[in-house]
Design an enzyme around this catalytic site. Structure first.
Site, mmCIF file in Angstrom:
data_model
loop_
_atom_site.group_PDB
_atom_site.id
_atom_site.type_symbol
_atom_site.label_atom_id
_atom_site.label_comp_id
_atom_site.label_asym_id
_atom_site.label_seq_id
_atom_site.Cartn_x
_atom_site.Cartn_y
_atom_site.Cartn_z
ATOM 1 C CB VAL A 43 40.207 86.888 57.863
ATOM 2 C CG1 VAL A 43 40.906 85.768 57.977
ATOM 3 C CG2 VAL A 43 40.731 88.134 57.165
ATOM 4 C CB SER A 44 35.498 85.511 60.424
ATOM 5 O OG SER A 44 36.083 86.891 61.161
ATOM 6 C CG ASN A 45 37.599 79.650 58.714
ATOM 7 O OD1 ASN A 45 37.338 79.788 57.278
ATOM 8 N ND2 ASN A 45 38.843 79.498 59.074
ATOM 9 C CG ASP A 60 42.832 77.439 50.777
ATOM 10 O OD1 ASP A 60 43.384 77.000 51.756
ATOM 11 O OD2 ASP A 60 41.870 77.699 50.464
ATOM 12 N NE ARG A 66 47.582 76.325 54.888
ATOM 13 C CZ ARG A 66 46.754 76.640 55.510
ATOM 14 N NH1 ARG A 66 45.502 76.634 55.124
ATOM 15 N NH2 ARG A 66 46.774 77.218 56.720
ATOM 16 C CB VAL A 108 44.379 86.166 61.687
ATOM 17 C CG1 VAL A 108 44.414 86.493 60.465
ATOM 18 C CG2 VAL A 108 44.246 84.549 61.772
ATOM 19 C CG HIS A 143 39.086 78.521 53.298
ATOM 20 N ND1 HIS A 143 40.439 78.137 53.050
ATOM 21 C CD2 HIS A 143 39.624 78.761 54.634
ATOM 22 C CE1 HIS A 143 41.279 78.033 54.077
ATOM 23 N NE2 HIS A 143 40.684 78.508 55.228
ATOM 24 N N GLY A 164 43.344 89.048 67.599
ATOM 25 C CA GLY A 164 43.929 87.887 68.023
ATOM 26 C C GLY A 164 45.164 87.327 67.038
ATOM 27 C CG ASN A 216 33.170 82.545 63.966
ATOM 28 O OD1 ASN A 216 33.162 82.827 65.232
ATOM 29 N ND2 ASN A 216 34.309 81.903 63.307
ATOM 30 N NE ARG A 255 39.709 74.149 60.946
ATOM 31 C CZ ARG A 255 40.011 73.377 59.876
ATOM 32 N NH1 ARG A 255 39.321 72.349 59.936
ATOM 33 N NH2 ARG A 255 40.901 73.787 59.053
ATOM 34 N NE ARG A 298 39.395 76.083 56.945
ATOM 35 C CZ ARG A 298 39.813 75.064 56.145
ATOM 36 N NH1 ARG A 298 39.176 74.080 55.746
ATOM 37 N NH2 ARG A 298 41.391 74.997 55.884
ATOM 38 N N GLY A 313 39.615 92.326 65.384
ATOM 39 C CA GLY A 313 39.911 90.904 65.894
ATOM 40 C C GLY A 313 41.515 91.234 65.871
#
Ligand code: NAI
Ligand code: 2OP
Length: 307
Positions: A117-119, A147, A150, A11, A174, A9, A94, A81, A87, A7
């Site tokens: 990592v994918s949701n 998380d 954050r 991330v 998550h 993208g 996914n 998303r 998610r 991936g």
């Protein structure tokens, strides 16, 4: 060390770049289904290496052969998303992507440790574990580090202190019912409850739970990637350097925390062997109930999978 990121993208590219900049591998391979994207991004990153002073070979590919014999594979492939989506709305699409990616990864790198990592994260980690046939030491989901980052940054902001001095962790899936553990949150060793009023702590807990959607609502076209790629890289570093870090990661539970046959975030010792140990702590009844609720939501979604 050879590390593959699937991936290319937001991330995935961020993870590849951070791994290269920190010289955590001799070789990084970036894979994506879109022709030209992994090749172009990898070449661009490689051209930054003289400036960064990192002797890392970075290549991009649409097939898995160049990734053969990787030590670690990070799976970020999938859709992200947009506003109005949870998610869980990503699950059907996914799951198919993570299944096909994992089949290829295992074929070319049978000994690799997988970081997912994918949701929706906990369910996709389950998909990768089932499809790979690996045990839980080698299939580890990234969400708790993000998380917790954050949570820590919001506390540091409220107290005007260094983010480095805020220690905390967030348990559970998550999702909206993740469990930031206030009781184990401290600032320079001082319990956060001594420093902030309950109302402020409650607001920070809520903001942490909504941390993903806060970014989605700003970006509109996708979800967070700076903090996620930092979080993955911290896990990669713990494994590459056998640091035995204690980080919240999503792993398969078999009785730990009174939970069975489910994947959610718990504190894990991360080292060269992957998830080397699950750190068990006693929870209050209220914390245990919140964790069980979060795990039950993951279990409902796992049951919907058609693998
Ligand atoms: P993105 O859309 O920027 O990148 C996803 C990439 O996957 C695209 O380049 C796409 O072409 C590629 N892809 C799709 N199918 C593929 C396949 N079969 N094989 C290889 N590549 C494939 O999305 P972004 O922002 O990078 O997010 C990726 C995933 O990670 C999403 O599912 C997102 O929800 C999730 N995520 C999870 C986080 C967590 O804490 N666990 C944090 C941030 C994102
Ligand atoms: C996040 O929490 C998208 O799950 C990701 O930002």
């Amino acid at each position: 060390m050879k590390i593959t990121v699937v991936g290319a993208g937001n991330v995935g590219a961020g993870v590849a770049q951070r791994i290269a900049d920190k010289s955590l591998a001799r070789e990084v391979v970036l894979i994506d289904v879109v022709e030209g994207i992994p090749q172009g991004k990898a070449l661009d990153m490689y051209e930054s290496s003289p400036v960064e002073g990192a002797d890392v070979k970075i290549t991009g590919s649409n097939d898995y052969e160049p990734s053969a014999k990787s030590d670690i594979v990070v799976i970020t492939a999938g859709i992200a998303r947009k506003p109005g989506m949870s998610r869980d709305d990503l699950q059907n699409t996914n799951a198919g992507i993570v299944k096909s990616v994992t089949e290829q990864v295992v074929k070319y790198s049978p000994d690799a440790i997988l970081i997912i990592v994918s949701n929706p994260l906990d369910v996709m980690t389950y998909v990768a574990m089932k499809v790979s046939g690996h045990d839980r030491r080698r299939v580890i989901g990234m969400a708790g580090v993000l998380d917790t980052a954050r949570f820590r940054s919001f506390i540091a902001e409220a107290l005007h202190v260094s983010v480095e001095d805020v220690q905390a962790f967030v348990l559970g899936g998550h999702g909206d019912s993740m469990v930031p553990l206030v009781r184990f949150t401290s600032v320079g060793g001082i319990p956060v409850t001594e420093l902030l009023p309950k109302k402020t702590i409650d607001e920070i807990v809520t903001r942490t739970r909504n941390g993903g959607i806060e970014i989605v609502n700003y970006l509109k076209s996708g979800s967070a990637y700076y903090a996620p790629s930092s979080s993955v890289t911290q896990m990669v570093q713990a494994i590459v350097q056998d640091k035995k870090r204690i980080l919240p990661c999503s792993v398969w539970l078999q009785g730990e925390y009174k939970l069975n046959n489910v994947i959610v975030g718990v504190p894990v010792k991360l080292g060269a062997g992957g998830c080397e140990e699950i750190m068990q702590i006693s929870l209050t009844d209220e914390e245990q109930a919140a964790l069980a609720k979060s795990a039950a939501e993951v279990q409902v979604n796992i049951a919907k999978l058609k693998l």
